[in-house]
Enzyme design. Structure first.
Site, PDB file in Angstrom:
ATOM      1  N   GLY A  83       0.830  -1.196   0.000  1.00 18.61           N
ATOM      2  CA  GLY A  83       0.000   0.000   0.000  1.00 18.61           C
ATOM      3  C   GLY A  83       0.860   1.239   0.000  1.00 18.61           C
ATOM      4  N   ASP A  90      -9.664  11.869   9.802  1.00 22.34           N
ATOM      5  CA  ASP A  90      -9.324  11.400   8.442  1.00 22.34           C
ATOM      6  C   ASP A  90      -9.909  10.011   8.218  1.00 22.34           C
ATOM      7  OD1 ASP A  90      -8.267  11.620   5.915  1.00 22.34           O
ATOM      8  OD2 ASP A  90      -6.264  10.913   6.485  1.00 22.34           O
ATOM      9  N   GLY A 117       3.772   7.860   2.505  1.00 20.35           N
ATOM     10  CA  GLY A 117       4.805   7.000   1.971  1.00 20.35           C
ATOM     11  C   GLY A 117       4.299   5.579   1.808  1.00 20.35           C
ATOM     12  N   PRO A 118       5.191   4.622   1.464  1.00 19.96           N
ATOM     13  CA  PRO A 118       4.774   3.242   1.213  1.00 19.96           C
ATOM     14  C   PRO A 118       4.565   2.427   2.490  1.00 19.96           C
ATOM     15  CG  PRO A 118       7.124   3.444   0.882  1.00 19.96           C
ATOM     16  CD  PRO A 118       6.629   4.827   1.178  1.00 19.96           C
ATOM     17  N   VAL A 119       3.792   1.343   2.354  1.00 18.17           N
ATOM     18  CA  VAL A 119       3.600   0.379   3.427  1.00 18.17           C
ATOM     19  C   VAL A 119       4.122  -0.967   2.929  1.00 18.17           C
ATOM     20  CG1 VAL A 119       1.968  -0.795   4.932  1.00 18.17           C
ATOM     21  CG2 VAL A 119       1.587   1.596   4.317  1.00 18.17           C
ATOM     22  N   GLY A 172       0.456   5.931   0.446  1.00 21.39           N
ATOM     23  CA  GLY A 172      -0.386   7.102   0.664  1.00 21.39           C
ATOM     24  C   GLY A 172       0.475   8.334   0.666  1.00 21.39           C
TER      25      GLY A 172
END
Length: 413
Positions: free
Chosen positions: A246, A364, A251-253, A248
């Site tokens: 993932g 959020d 940054g990346p997961v 966002g």
């Protein structure tokens, strides 16, 4: 029995009974098996690169021959024995004793008595305990040159030989050792100092970093485990692109796998992330204090240099975003399951707004921040923009607009 000052020397064999000798030819297994390989007053060590070495206090008799690896000429004393001016002895450990060419034996004499007996005779050049089994008695004394000494390492048996040296020679050797000793001490001190400074520097760096992030918590606060960077990098296969699950604005997961078999999700904040230190701190502190089955569980965090990472429990069914907006995923959710997911989200929000000791506004909440576990149970994630408010407050006003732009537009429309 004492040695006569006339120095009458006898050569005999330490055998009781038969005096017959049987000889046979044998092929030496190594150089030190050759009799007198290194000449007189030297020691032969087959396990060392330099096989032949002069005894301490001795020099090669023919240095030119020794340079050509011919040591048969042996070694001679650097300093002649002073005899009446009190000579001393240098201990040589783990050796095969010299050949019994000119010697004297007393089986009842102690080692101390043996030393004194040797000093009485100016021709005595070395002594040793004659009891190979390590007894306290037994005196063996040599006269003249010492031939066919073989050195062993500590894996093989050996005896101690005490070699007679002039008092001035012994002083010179001790002074040399004292001069070398400070070098060793200084080297060790420098290494220890560097390690100490390194540890102090690490502690200071960690303290500064922790203060910047506000992670030096009080005793009553919940402790969050700190992961080292190497562990996280190894778990994610050095942040391999294949492990990305993932991404966002932060940054990346990455999906990771710890040595204990546990799967993890690593949220790695990029340098150009919209989330900064404040949001990172906020998420660590808040999630650590919030415990609910419908909130994602924080396993720990990692801070090293510019790297800031959050380590979560791994959610194998991705986010609700996949099941709502992608055709393949949407078909997997039955209406009863959709209702269960909605109720789970509501329970999580109710806990945040009302039941937790820290009342929290998420700010959020969206489908991509609702993660689903292996049983499709929903868990609210991403608390970087969350805010706490007091128990007697029913609303909270903020000074800036936060959240996802799409959600802001959707609320306005």
């Amino acid at each position: 029995m004492t040695l006569s000052e006339s120095g009458i020397l006898q050569r005999f064999v330490l055998m009781e009974g038969s005096t017959e000798w049987t000889t046979m030819d044998a092929v030496p297994t190594d150089m030190c098996d050759n009799y007198g390989q290194c000449g007189a007053n030297s020691v032969c060590r087959s396990y060392k690169e330099s096989t032949c070495e002069c005894l301490e206090g001795f020099n090669p008799k023919s240095p030119e021959e020794w340079k050509l690896f011919n040591s048969s000429s042996g070694c001679v004393r650097r300093t002649l024995l002073e005899c009446q001016r009190k000579d001393g002895f240098m201990k040589l450990e783990w050796v095969k004793l010299p050949d019994l060419l000119e010697f004297w034996l007393n089986k009842s004499m102690s080692t101390k008595e043996c030393e004194a007996e040797c000093l009485k005779n100016c021709s005595c050049t070395a002594y040793a305990n004659s009891d190979i089994n390590g007894g306290v008695n037994g005196c063996l004394i040599w006269f003249g040159n010492l031939i066919d000494i073989r050195g062993y390492n500590q894996e093989n048996p050996g005896q101690d030989l005490y070699i007679r040296l002039a008092a001035s020679e012994l002083r010179s050797i001790r002074e040399s050792n004292v001069k070398e000793s400070p070098v060793v001490v200084l080297t060790v001190s420098v290494i220890c100092g560097m390690l100490t400074l390194g540890f102090v520097f690490w502690c200071i760096t960690w303290k500064i970093t922790s203060r910047r992030l506000g992670l030096l918590r009080k005793k009553e606060d919940v402790e969050v485990p700190l992961f080292d960077f190497t562990t996280v990098a190894t778990a994610t296969n050095k942040f391999s692109q294949e492990n990305v699950i993932g991404a966002g604005g932060f940054g990346p997961v990455y999906k990771g796998h710890l040595p204990n078999g546990q799967n993890i999700a690593v949220k790695r904040l990029s340098k150009d992330s919209r989330q900064g230190l404040k949001e990172f701190k906020n998420e660590v502190v808040l999630i650590a204090k919030l415990q609910h089955r419908n909130l994602v569980r924080l396993l720990g965090y990692c801070v090293q240099g510019d790297e800031k990472m959050l380590i979560y429990e791994y959610m194998p069914n991705k986010s609700l975003n996949y099941f709502i907006f992608e055709q393949n995923g949407s078909a997997l959710l039955t209406w009863p399951k959709r209702l269960d997911i909605v109720l789970g989200i509501v329970r999580g929000l109710l806990y945040l707004h009302q039941d937790s000791r820290l009342q929290v506004i998420h700010r959020d909440l969206k489908a991509s921040n609702i993660l689903l576990d292996i049983n499709l149970k929903p868990k609210i994630s991403d608390f970087g923009l969350a805010r706490t408010f007091g128990g007697d407050e029913s609303e909270m006003k903020t000074e800036r607009v936060v959240g996802t732009h799409f959600m802001q537009w959707l609320h306005i429309s």
